[in-house]
Design an enzyme around this catalytic site. Structure first.
Site, short mmCIF file in Angstrom:
data_model
loop_
_atom_site.label_atom_id
_atom_site.label_comp_id
_atom_site.label_asym_id
_atom_site.label_seq_id
_atom_site.Cartn_x
_atom_site.Cartn_y
_atom_site.Cartn_z
N ILE A 1 0.83 -1.20 0.00
CA ILE A 1 0.00 0.00 0.00
C ILE A 1 0.87 1.25 0.00
O ILE A 1 1.97 1.26 0.56
CB ILE A 1 -0.98 0.00 1.21
N CYS A 2 0.36 2.30 -0.65
CA CYS A 2 0.98 3.62 -0.68
C CYS A 2 2.36 3.57 -1.34
O CYS A 2 2.48 3.29 -2.52
CB CYS A 2 1.01 4.20 0.73
N HIS A 3 3.44 3.81 -0.59
CA HIS A 3 4.79 3.71 -1.12
C HIS A 3 5.30 2.26 -1.16
O HIS A 3 6.37 2.00 -1.71
CB HIS A 3 5.77 4.56 -0.30
#
Length: 184
Positions: free
Chosen positions: A112-114
């Site tokens: 998730i995300c980075h």
């Protein structure tokens, strides 16, 4: 969601800079559902999390050290975000090899995300369709991945499942997809 009492998940993080909810939601929700979850970091120091990538948040003790975990012991790899977290994790040889081992063994990976930044450096995004925070979209595309700005993407190509989401606002869908995959 039913019991995940036989499921074993590995969450890998750096010792600092992790977006707190992206680590704690999968960790807590999976444990509540009965899964065995190991939180591993490069060393035994406390794991210092952040909120919105810049505000200090809570600290947590790791369950294991990265060098001591074996991908064969787990059903899924989970990579939370946080800019500093993944910026360091993506150059950690053990983190890279763990991601590669999970994919080679056809075991699911959730990021998730980075988090997908680690997968870029591990050479695992080429030919995959995924999402992430917008800040690494060009990295995903430059690595041969197909970037989509969506709450959740599940890609089963290349004989292994990749689950990705963009940010903490997508955690409900992200964790649901993880739990659903582990209960299959």
């Amino acid at each position: 969601m039913g019991s995940l009492q036989h499921a074993k998940a590995l969450i890998i993080v750096n010792n600092w800079g992790i977006e707190e909810t992206e680590m704690t939601r999968p960790l807590d929700d999976l444990r509540k559902a009965g899964a065995t979850v190991t939180l591993a970091a490069p060393n035994a120091d406390e794991i210092a999390t952040v909120e919105h990538d810049r505000h200090e948040s809570a600290s947590y003790a790791p369950d294991a050290i990265l060098d001591d975990v074996d991908s064969a012991d787990y059903d899924m790899l989970i990579v939370p975000g946080g800019t500093c977290n993944v910026d360091r994790l993506r150059i950690n040889p053990k983190a890279i090899s763990l991601a590669q081992e999970f994919a080679k063994a056809k075991k699911p990976i959730a990021a998730i995300c980075h988090g997908p930044w680690l997968l870029v450096n591990a050479g695992l995004t080429s030919g995959k369709t995924l999402t992430s925070c917008r800040y690494i979209a060009a990295d995903v595309e430059n690595s041969g991945g197909v970037y989509r700005d969506q709450e959740l993407l599940i890609d089963d190509s290349q004989d292994w499942r990749l689950i990705t989401s963009r940010n903490p606002g997508d955690l409900d869908a992200f964790v649901d997809a993880i739990e659903s995959t582990l209960s299959d």
